[in-house]
Design an enzyme around this catalytic site. Sequence first.
Site, short mmCIF file in Angstrom:
data_model
loop_
_atom_site.label_atom_id
_atom_site.label_comp_id
_atom_site.label_asym_id
_atom_site.label_seq_id
_atom_site.Cartn_x
_atom_site.Cartn_y
_atom_site.Cartn_z
CG HIS A 95 -5.92 -2.06 0.23
ND1 HIS A 95 -5.07 -1.81 -0.82
CD2 HIS A 95 -5.40 -1.41 1.31
CE1 HIS A 95 -4.10 -1.02 -0.41
NE2 HIS A 95 -4.26 -0.77 0.87
CG ASP A 115 -6.59 -2.84 -3.62
OD1 ASP A 115 -6.92 -1.66 -3.41
OD2 ASP A 115 -5.54 -3.34 -3.18
CB SER A 147 -0.96 -0.06 1.19
OG SER A 147 -1.99 0.91 1.09
#
Length: 322
Positions: free
Chosen positions: A294, A264, A168
Amino acid sequence: MAADQSCTTPFGEVSEQTRAFNRDLLRRLSLLPDQWSYPPSVIRERRAEGLGPFPRPPRSPHARDIAIPGPHGEVRLRILEPRTRPSTGAYLHLHGGGWTLGAADEQDPRLAEIAEATGLTAVSCDYRLAPEHPYPQGPDDCEAAAAWLLREGEKLFGGNRFAIGGESAGAHLAATVLLRLRGHTGLPSRFGAAVFACGCFDLRLTPSARAWGDDKLVLNTRDLKMFVRHYLAQGDDPADPDISPLLADLSGLMPAHFVVGSADPLLDDTLFMQARWTAAGNPAELAVHPGGCHVFQHFDLEIARASNRAVEDFLVRSLALA
């Protein structure tokens, strides 16, 4: 969108396990209070207690913490060495959390797995977090950690095989660090591999991020906008390539493994960045896991195990550690 529980995606069939997990995660997160009604410091505390989307992470008794100098003061690094084999280098890990949440000691089990599977000592950077420490402090800390590792790592960690990666926001920071090192010191060639999991590479927000909406599978559009607002609290331009590495010159970089789930909001970030990475002449592989939310790698799922093993295999192959 997150609520779409269809069995097929352009990337393949979504398993029943993944579909059931997504339904339950969406239900559970919809019952939690709005995290943005709390200051970031409180959100961090709640997440550390396991009150957010992720279970409470166990801390390894075998990890150790050190501090190195950085441009804004000391930078803490968490070290997990392989315990069943000699260390032959290091993997610099940059944690996720939207540049606002997370800590270096919240993924000890996964980093220990990487260390044992690859022989690389995991070095996780506790970079400064926004909004208390907005851009450029976080990437400055990560750059300092990378430069330190390339200077000292061979002596400290048993070899000169180095990799970098993150999830991320950590994937974003890893890309930013590599571009900075290339521009300022010529050091990125000493990183032999990069791992980008579910990264955010364009802080203007890609189409999938903008169109996602309110459904919360760990992350939604509002979360992304809030994270960017915190990270750029001093009003910096998200079109700056140092902020959005998707917009940078990506030539002269190393082999990379890009991975994301099809459920995601940041799907486009990975698809676009992998395409640009390859177009710039760099080797890259792409894995899109059907129905993965995610950072699905944090959960007890078959697709998570498959993704994690693929990352380890990539590191071994790319760094010739077999």
